[in-house]
Motif scaffolding. Structure first.
Motif, PDB file in Angstrom:
ATOM      1  N   PRO A 228       0.823  -1.209   0.000  1.00 52.51           N
ATOM      2  CA  PRO A 228       0.000   0.000   0.000  1.00 52.51           C
ATOM      3  C   PRO A 228       0.856   1.257   0.000  1.00 52.51           C
ATOM      4  CG  PRO A 228       0.126  -0.880   2.221  1.00 52.51           C
ATOM      5  CD  PRO A 228       0.842  -1.855   1.333  1.00 52.51           C
ATOM      6  N   LEU A 229       0.318   2.313  -0.585  1.00 54.68           N
ATOM      7  CA  LEU A 229       0.941   3.629  -0.563  1.00 54.68           C
ATOM      8  C   LEU A 229       0.068   4.495   0.355  1.00 54.68           C
ATOM      9  CD1 LEU A 229       3.067   5.600  -1.546  1.00 54.68           C
ATOM     10  CD2 LEU A 229       1.823   5.827  -3.689  1.00 54.68           C
ATOM     11  N   MET A 230       0.644   4.941   1.466  1.00 57.71           N
ATOM     12  CA  MET A 230      -0.182   5.580   2.508  1.00 57.71           C
ATOM     13  C   MET A 230       0.424   6.907   2.929  1.00 57.71           C
ATOM     14  SD  MET A 230      -0.746   1.986   4.489  1.00 57.71           S
ATOM     15  CE  MET A 230      -1.704   2.515   5.892  1.00 57.71           C
ATOM     16  N   ILE A 231      -0.231   7.990   2.527  1.00 62.66           N
ATOM     17  CA  ILE A 231       0.336   9.304   2.810  1.00 62.66           C
ATOM     18  C   ILE A 231      -0.718  10.249   3.402  1.00 62.66           C
ATOM     19  CG2 ILE A 231       2.090   9.051   1.022  1.00 62.66           C
ATOM     20  CD1 ILE A 231      -0.629  11.531   0.422  1.00 62.66           C
ATOM     21  N   ASN A 232      -0.210  11.343   3.914  1.00 64.02           N
ATOM     22  CA  ASN A 232      -1.066  12.381   4.491  1.00 64.02           C
ATOM     23  C   ASN A 232      -0.457  13.736   4.183  1.00 64.02           C
ATOM     24  OD1 ASN A 232      -3.124  13.502   6.423  1.00 64.02           O
ATOM     25  ND2 ASN A 232      -1.247  14.136   7.484  1.00 64.02           N
ATOM     26  N   GLN A 233      -1.292  14.744   4.025  1.00 63.83           N
ATOM     27  CA  GLN A 233      -0.739  16.096   3.973  1.00 63.83           C
ATOM     28  C   GLN A 233      -1.554  17.054   4.835  1.00 63.83           C
ATOM     29  OE1 GLN A 233      -0.511  18.181   0.222  1.00 63.83           O
ATOM     30  NE2 GLN A 233      -2.712  18.170  -0.137  1.00 63.83           N
ATOM     31  N   TRP A 234      -0.846  18.011   5.443  1.00 60.69           N
ATOM     32  CA  TRP A 234      -1.454  19.127   6.167  1.00 60.69           C
ATOM     33  C   TRP A 234      -1.442  20.294   5.191  1.00 60.69           C
ATOM     34  CZ3 TRP A 234      -3.622  18.388  10.877  1.00 60.69           C
ATOM     35  CH2 TRP A 234      -3.237  17.258  11.586  1.00 60.69           C
ATOM     36  N   ALA A 235      -2.608  20.870   4.931  1.00 58.39           N
ATOM     37  CA  ALA A 235      -2.666  21.873   3.874  1.00 58.39           C
ATOM     38  C   ALA A 235      -3.861  22.794   4.049  1.00 58.39           C
ATOM     39  CB  ALA A 235      -2.758  21.174   2.520  1.00 58.39           C
ATOM     40  N   ASN A 236      -3.862  23.859   3.266  1.00 60.25           N
ATOM     41  CA  ASN A 236      -5.044  24.725   3.161  1.00 60.25           C
ATOM     42  C   ASN A 236      -5.858  24.293   1.942  1.00 60.25           C
ATOM     43  OD1 ASN A 236      -3.078  25.515   1.353  1.00 60.25           O
ATOM     44  ND2 ASN A 236      -3.515  27.706   1.502  1.00 60.25           N
ATOM     45  N   VAL A 237      -7.162  24.414   2.039  1.00 57.65           N
ATOM     46  CA  VAL A 237      -8.028  24.125   0.897  1.00 57.65           C
ATOM     47  C   VAL A 237      -9.057  25.238   0.766  1.00 57.65           C
ATOM     48  CG1 VAL A 237      -7.863  21.624   0.552  1.00 57.65           C
ATOM     49  CG2 VAL A 237      -9.262  22.500   2.406  1.00 57.65           C
ATOM     50  N   THR A 238      -9.612  25.363  -0.436  1.00 56.06           N
ATOM     51  CA  THR A 238     -10.526  26.470  -0.729  1.00 56.06           C
ATOM     52  C   THR A 238     -11.837  25.945  -1.300  1.00 56.06           C
ATOM     53  OG1 THR A 238      -8.687  27.975  -1.179  1.00 56.06           O
ATOM     54  CG2 THR A 238     -10.833  28.554  -2.125  1.00 56.06           C
ATOM     55  N   ARG A 239     -12.925  26.363  -0.695  1.00 60.23           N
ATOM     56  CA  ARG A 239     -14.257  26.054  -1.237  1.00 60.23           C
ATOM     57  C   ARG A 239     -15.097  27.316  -1.142  1.00 60.23           C
ATOM     58  NH1 ARG A 239     -15.072  20.013   1.509  1.00 60.23           N
ATOM     59  NH2 ARG A 239     -13.131  19.179   0.635  1.00 60.23           N
ATOM     60  N   TRP A 240     -15.614  27.737  -2.284  1.00 61.14           N
ATOM     61  CA  TRP A 240     -16.307  29.009  -2.357  1.00 61.14           C
ATOM     62  C   TRP A 240     -17.699  28.910  -1.745  1.00 61.14           C
ATOM     63  CZ3 TRP A 240     -12.925  32.605  -3.734  1.00 61.14           C
ATOM     64  CH2 TRP A 240     -13.377  33.924  -3.777  1.00 61.14           C
ATOM     65  N   GLU A 241     -17.736  28.913  -0.417  1.00 65.86           N
ATOM     66  CA  GLU A 241     -18.990  28.749   0.312  1.00 65.86           C
ATOM     67  C   GLU A 241     -19.746  30.072   0.372  1.00 65.86           C
ATOM     68  OE1 GLU A 241     -19.999  25.939   1.445  1.00 65.86           O
ATOM     69  OE2 GLU A 241     -18.230  24.658   1.786  1.00 65.86           O
ATOM     70  N   MET A 242     -21.056  29.987   0.354  1.00 64.34           N
ATOM     71  CA  MET A 242     -21.861  31.202   0.428  1.00 64.34           C
ATOM     72  C   MET A 242     -22.173  31.570   1.878  1.00 64.34           C
ATOM     73  SD  MET A 242     -22.216  32.777  -2.331  1.00 64.34           S
ATOM     74  CE  MET A 242     -20.612  32.280  -2.952  1.00 64.34           C
ATOM     75  N   ARG A 243     -22.586  30.565   2.674  1.00 60.87           N
ATOM     76  CA  ARG A 243     -22.899  30.833   4.082  1.00 60.87           C
ATOM     77  C   ARG A 243     -21.691  30.430   4.919  1.00 60.87           C
ATOM     78  NH1 ARG A 243     -28.059  31.253   6.090  1.00 60.87           N
ATOM     79  NH2 ARG A 243     -27.389  30.072   7.911  1.00 60.87           N
ATOM     80  N   THR A 244     -21.006  31.396   5.477  1.00 57.89           N
ATOM     81  CA  THR A 244     -19.794  31.073   6.223  1.00 57.89           C
ATOM     82  C   THR A 244     -19.965  31.406   7.698  1.00 57.89           C
ATOM     83  OG1 THR A 244     -18.834  33.237   5.770  1.00 57.89           O
ATOM     84  CG2 THR A 244     -18.315  31.464   4.217  1.00 57.89           C
ATOM     85  N   LYS A 245     -19.107  30.789   8.510  1.00 58.47           N
ATOM     86  CA  LYS A 245     -19.138  30.981   9.968  1.00 58.47           C
ATOM     87  C   LYS A 245     -17.745  30.593  10.473  1.00 58.47           C
ATOM     88  CE  LYS A 245     -21.749  29.136  13.916  1.00 58.47           C
ATOM     89  NZ  LYS A 245     -23.022  29.792  14.250  1.00 58.47           N
ATOM     90  N   PRO A 246     -17.161  31.403  11.354  1.00 65.56           N
ATOM     91  CA  PRO A 246     -15.777  31.128  11.774  1.00 65.56           C
ATOM     92  C   PRO A 246     -15.565  29.657  12.169  1.00 65.56           C
ATOM     93  CG  PRO A 246     -16.527  33.190  12.742  1.00 65.56           C
ATOM     94  CD  PRO A 246     -17.706  32.590  12.022  1.00 65.56           C
ATOM     95  N   PHE A 247     -14.502  29.073  11.694  1.00 70.82           N
ATOM     96  CA  PHE A 247     -14.111  27.683  11.925  1.00 70.82           C
ATOM     97  C   PHE A 247     -15.056  26.667  11.261  1.00 70.82           C
ATOM     98  CE2 PHE A 247     -11.950  29.675  15.632  1.00 70.82           C
ATOM     99  CZ  PHE A 247     -10.663  29.296  15.323  1.00 70.82           C
ATOM    100  N   VAL A 248     -16.360  26.882  11.380  1.00 72.07           N
ATOM    101  CA  VAL A 248     -17.318  25.873  10.938  1.00 72.07           C
ATOM    102  C   VAL A 248     -17.373  25.768   9.416  1.00 72.07           C
ATOM    103  CG1 VAL A 248     -19.776  25.262  10.927  1.00 72.07           C
ATOM    104  CG2 VAL A 248     -18.681  26.084  13.029  1.00 72.07           C
ATOM    105  N   ARG A 249     -17.347  26.927   8.763  1.00 72.78           N
ATOM    106  CA  ARG A 249     -17.417  26.917   7.292  1.00 72.78           C
ATOM    107  C   ARG A 249     -16.805  28.206   6.789  1.00 72.78           C
ATOM    108  NH1 ARG A 249     -22.185  25.171   6.736  1.00 72.78           N
ATOM    109  NH2 ARG A 249     -21.719  23.068   6.024  1.00 72.78           N
ATOM    110  N   THR A 250     -15.612  28.081   6.199  1.00 70.38           N
ATOM    111  CA  THR A 250     -14.919  29.270   5.701  1.00 70.38           C
ATOM    112  C   THR A 250     -14.416  28.994   4.280  1.00 70.38           C
ATOM    113  OG1 THR A 250     -12.926  28.463   6.836  1.00 70.38           O
ATOM    114  CG2 THR A 250     -14.194  30.181   7.941  1.00 70.38           C
ATOM    115  N   LEU A 251     -14.203  30.053   3.541  1.00 69.23           N
ATOM    116  CA  LEU A 251     -13.769  29.934   2.145  1.00 69.23           C
ATOM    117  C   LEU A 251     -12.479  29.142   2.031  1.00 69.23           C
ATOM    118  CD1 LEU A 251     -15.767  31.732   0.624  1.00 69.23           C
ATOM    119  CD2 LEU A 251     -13.825  33.048  -0.201  1.00 69.23           C
TER     120      LEU A 251
END
Lengths: 533, 533
Positions: free
Chosen positions: A158-181
Motif C-alpha cells: 500500500p501507498l499511505m500518505i497524508n498532507q497538512w494543507a489549506n483548501v478552498t471552497r467558495w462557500e456562500m454561508r460562512t461561519k468562523p471555523f465551521v465553514r470558511t472559504l
C-alpha cells in the motif's frame, strides 16, 4: 451575564456575511459583554470567538484569520493526529495546490460535487493562462495523477500518505471555523491492492478519528456510515463522526472515504500483480479540518464562556496572585513565580497573570471566558499557610473551589495533574449526558447535576418509529434515530420538510427486526437524522 | 559511478521546465545511474532529487510535489525553528492566502517587486469576482490590515507572530526546492513601539537562522546585510544568510527584514503612547522556506549521492543484515531486530532493511545514495561475536568502517550516538573547509583530506582589491570579497558584466581602512560578490 465588551451587533447576520471586518475593531477599554449561551447560542459563539481571540474575519468575504489562541488548539489536534497517522503507517508529504481544471472533470461525480464552489486562477505572472487552474478544494485528482507515476507493481502498495494543507471552497454561508472559504485540514490518501484492504483502512481511520474525539477533545461523537445521498463526491462509501453541539445541531467532525476504483479508473492508476496482470488500485481518503476547533467550542462551554478540555487547552492552568497591601505583594508574587516554575517544569501549560492593570475579579472572569480548565489563586494568607486555592472551570462557583492545597511542588504538581484529568473526564461526561439524557428545566445548560432524580430527564436523541415522530423530534430541536430503508427521494423529502438530513447509519445498531419509519417495509439499520451545520 | 537508474535525460533542460512529469516515470527494475557530482553538479542534483525520492514535478509547470523523504527534512526544520520561535516570544497563527489586489498596491516598492510574479484568482463559485484576489506571494499586506485592527495602545506591543504557510510566486526559471511556483515557508511578522526594538528583532531572527544553519543543517552560512539593490521590496534593511553550494554558487537561505514604518504608514497601523500621542508601528518580517532543503542537498554530498546531517536525516541509521546460508538467516535477522529495537527505543531514527529482493551490496549503494549518516552491518560472524560493523557515510570505503562494535544495547546506543555527533560535526567542518580552503586537484569533491600539505590549497572566497580581481575570481567560479562603496549603478554593472551580485555585507568585517574596489574611494565595509541561485 459576563461583562467584557459591548454585545456583538447583528450576531446572526455575521454568520452569513464575513464581509465587515471593521465591525470587529471595538475599543478594548470598554466594558464587554458575552451573550449568554442559554439565551442565544449563535451570538454566544461569535462573542466567544471574538473576545477569546480565537479568530477574526479576513478582508475577503468568508475568510478567517486564525489567531494564536485558536491556532494553538489546532496545533494540539495536529500533534495528536500526527502521532496516530505515523503509528498507522502513513507518511506526511505535500502536493501543489494548483490543479489543472481538466483534472477536476475526469471523475464525473467529483466534478458535479465540487465545480460550483471552486476558486479559479486565470492569470499567472501577468499573463492569461492557457489552462485555468483550480485552487484545490481537495486533492484526490492531483494525488491520483502522481500515484499513477509512483505505482507500478504490487510491491509499491500500500501507498499511505497524508498532507497538512489549506483548501478552498467558495462557500456562500460562512461561519468562523465551521465553514470558511479557505480552511486548514489534513487529508490522508492511500492506495491498496485489494478492495478489502481499502475498506479496512477507511474503517481504521474513522476509528482513529473517533478515539481522537473522545480522548483528546472530549467530544462523544457517533461514528457511522453516510447515506448514498450524503456520500463524498467520488466515493463508494463515506464514514463519518457526528457530534452534537450545544444547540443540538449536528456537526460532521471528520470523514473517511472508501473511494473504490473511481479515481484510479479516471486517472489510470494501475499496478501489476506478480503474474503480470494489471489492475486499478483501490483507494481511501480521510480528513479532519479546522472546523473541529469550532466543534470543540460549541460542544463545551456555558454562559460564562469557553470550557476547554485540558488536552487541547493552550493554557491549562492560570495563576492569579491577590494582594491588597503593598507589603503583601512581594510574598504573593514570589509564591506565584515558584508555583509557575513548578508546574511549567512538570510540562503543564501554565500562565502567571501578574498584570497590575486588572483586578483579580476581572482576571477570574477573563480566564473563565477563555476556558482555562484550572485556576490557582494565591493570596497573603495562602503564602502564610504555604498553600494555594484551586478552582475547576467545569464546576462553577464555590463547589469547584478547594482551599489549602499544599504549595510543596511535588504535591501541587500531582494534585493539579489529577484535577486536569478530572476536568478532561468531566467534560466528556457532561457532553455525553447532554446528548443522551437531557433535563427540560435547564435548557442549553450542561452544568446541571444529572444525578438529581427530581428532574424530568429525556434524551436529546429520540428513538422514532414513524415519520410523524421523526418530524416531532426534529421540530423539538432533537436528533431522531429510527429504522430506515427509504429511497434517495424519501431522504430528500425529509430534508425539504424538516431541514434534517441523515447524519449517519451508526456502527452501533440495536438488535432485532426493524420496520422502516417511512416506508413501513423491512429495514436493516437505524439512521440518525438531525439538522446540521 | 553508482548504478541505480538510467541517466537523467536532458537534465539541464529539466531545470528550466518542469512541464514534463511523464519523463519521471521510468521503470524501477532497470539499472539506475546517478550522474557524478564532480562531473555535472546540476545533473547530480536532479538525479538525487529523483532517485532519493525527495520531490517530483507537479502537473502545473514549475510546481513541485514534496515526497515523504524530502518532507521529513522539512519537518525537522519546522521542529527546530518552532522551538526557537516560541522561546523568542512568537506565537503561531494563520492568515488567509487570498489578498485583495488593492492591498498589494498600497506599498509602492512592494507592488513593484511582486506584481510581475502574482497568481490571480478571478473566478469564485462560478462567478467573475468584483475584485481580483492575489494568491499570497508573502503576507505583509494582509498582516498589516489585521494588525491595524488589533493594535490600539502601546500595551498591545510588541506583537510577535509567525505562520507556516504556502506561498505562490510565478517564477519562470524553476528548480526543485530552490525555486518553485508554490513553496512552503514560515513567515514571522512583528510590530514594535520603537525603531530600535524592530532593529533588534530583525537582527535576533537572522541570528536564530544562522545558529539553525550551523547547528542543525551543518551549513556554514555567512550572515550579513543586503545591499540597497537587493533589499526586500518594502523593507528598510534586509539581513540574509548566504550559503555556498557544492558548485560554489551562493544560495540565499533565509532573510530577516527591518520594514521600518513602510507598511504601517501604507496601512495606517498605529498605536497610542501613554500620553495619548499616535505613532505608526515599526515592523519586521523574516522567512525560511523549503528552498533550504535544496541548500542542504547541495551543500553536502558526493559522487555516491546525498549526505544528510544526522539532525535533519529522516533515517539516521540503516541496519543491513547479511547472510548466505539459510541456516544463518534466523540468527542474523534476530540480531538485526534487537539492534533495531535498542536504537529505536533510544530515540534514534533507524531503518531495518530486511527486504530479500536486493543484495547487501545494492542496499549499501542505495542507502549511501539516500545519505543515511550511519550504516550497521550484521553478518553471521558478527552474531557469533555479539558485535556489529559500523560505517560512516562521510568517510567512504574502508576508512569509515569499524568492526567489532559490541551489540550490548547500552554500549551500542552510546557508540552510535557518538558517531552521529561526529558525522554532524564532520559535515559542517567539510563544508567550511570547502568554502574557505579548496584543493584544486579535487574539483567539487569534499571528501579529500584537507590536512594533507602536499596539496595546493586556495580559498573559494577570494579577497579582491580591484574590479579586475573581482572579475577573475567570479570567472573562476569563486566568491569575491572586497571593499565596496560603489553606487547602485556600479552594482548593476558588476551584475551585467560578471553575473555576480552582492550577496551581503558580512557582519564579520576586517579591521583597518578600506578602498572601494570599484571607485577607489574610501569604503566602510567589504561586500561579498557571487553568482547565485
Amino acid at each position: 451575564m459576563l461583562k467584557l465588551r459591548p454585545p456583538s451587533k447583528s450576531a446572526s447576520s455575521a454568520e452569513t456575511s464575513a464581509s465587515t471586518p471593521t465591525s470587529t475593531t471595538k475599543p478594548k477599554s470598554q466594558d464587554k459583554v458575552i451573550t449568554p449561551r442559554s439565551q442565544d447560542f449563535n451570538a454566544w459563539y461569535l462573542d466567544i470567538i471574538y473576545h477569546a481571540e480565537l479568530s477574526d474575519y479576513g478582508p475577503v468575504r468568508g475568510t478567517m484569520v486564525i489567531r494564536p489562541y485558536g491556532y494553538a488548539i489546532w496545533e494540539s489536534i495536529q500533534d495528536y493526529l500526527n502521532v496516530k497517522f505515523k503509528e498507522t503507517g502513513h507518511s506526511n508529504m505535500y502536493f501543489p495546490q494548483f490543479i489543472p481544471y481538466s483534472f477536476i472533470e475526469k471523475e464525473a461525480s467529483h466534478v458535479e460535487g465540487f465545480s460550483p464552489e471552486l476558486a479559479v486562477v486565470t492569470i499567472g505572472g501577468g499573463k492569461e493562462l492557457e489552462e485555468k487552474l483550480v485552487v484545490r478544494p481537495t486533492s484526490e485528482t492531483i494525488v491520483n495523477h502522481m500515484f499513477t507515476q509512483w505505482i507500478q507493481s504490487h510491491r509499491d502498495l500500500p501507498l499511505m500518505i497524508n498532507q497538512w494543507a489549506n483548501v478552498t471552497r467558495w462557500e456562500m454561508r460562512t461561519k468562523p471555523f465551521v465553514r470558511t472559504l479557505e480552511f486548514l485540514w489534513q487529508e490522508g490518501h492511500t492506495a491498496h491492492s485489494t478492495p478489502e484492504e481499502a475498506e479496512k483502512e477507511a474503517l481504521q481511520m474513522i476509528d482513529v478519528y473517533t478515539k481522537f474525539a473522545y480522548e483528546h477533545a472530549a467530544i462523544p461523537v457517533i461514528a457511522g456510515r453516510k447515506s448514498k445521498v450524503e456520500t463524498f463526491a467520488g466515493a463508494d462509501r463515506t464514514y463519518t463522526i457526528e457530534a452534537m453541539m450545544g444547540d443540538r445541531k449536528a456537526l460532521q467532525a471528520g470523514t473517511s472515504h472508501n473511494l473504490g476504483q473511481n479515481f484510479s479508473r479516471a486517472f489510470g492508476t494501475q499496478f501489476t500483480y506478480e503474474n503480470g496482470q494489471r489492475q486499478h488500485v483501490w483507494q481511501t481518503s480521510w480528513a479532519i479540518s479546522t472546523r473541529f476547533v469550532g466543534g470543540i467550542i460549541m460542544t463545551h462551554g456555558d454562559d460564562a464562556g469557553l470550557m476547554l478540555p485540558p488536552r487541547v487547552a493552550p493554557i491549562q492552568v492560570v495563576i492569579v496572585p491577590i494582594w491588597k497591601k503593598e507589603e503583601e505583594k512581594l510574598g504573593v508574587l514570589d509564591a506565584g513565580i515558584s508555583t509557575y516554575e513548578a508546574l511549567k517544569s512538570a510540562g503543564i501549560k501554565v500562565k502567571f497573570d501578574d498584570s497590575e492593570q486588572q483586578t483579580p475579579g476581572w482576571k477570574f472572569n477573563f480566564w473563565e471566558m477563555k476556558g482555562v480548565p484550572v485556576r490557582i489563586e494565591i493570596g497573603p494568607r495562602d503564602v502564610l499557610n504555604k498553600s494555594v486555592v484551586i478552582s475547576r472551570r467545569d464546576i462553577p462557583g464555590k463547589q469547584g473551589k478547594v482551599f489549602g492545597v499544599s504549595m510543596e511542588p511535588d504535591v501541587l504538581v500531582s494534585y493539579v495533574k489529577d484535577k486536569l484529568d478530572e476536568v478532561q473526564a468531566s467534560l466528556l461526561s457532561m457532553a455525553t449526558s447532554f446528548r443522551d439524557s437531557y433535563a427540560l428545566c435547564h435548557y442549553a445548560s450542561v452544568t446541571i447535576n444529572l444525578t438529581s432524580h427530581s428532574m424530568f430527564i429525556v434524551s436529546n436523541i429520540v428513538d422514532v418509529t414513524s415519520y410523524e415522530e421523526l418530524k416531532a423530534a426534529i421540530s423539538d430541536g432533537k436528533w431522531a434515530r429510527g429504522p430506515w430503508s427509504g429511497s434517495d427521494e424519501d431522504e430528500l423529502k425529509v430534508k425539504e420538510e424538516t431541514g434534517a438530513t441523515i447524519r449517519c447509519f451508526p456502527f452501533e445498531q440495536p438488535q432485532g427486526t426493524k420496520t422502516c419509519l417511512m416506508t413501513g417495509g423491512p429495514a436493516e439499520e437505524v439512521a440518525i437524522f438531525a439538522k446540521s451545520y
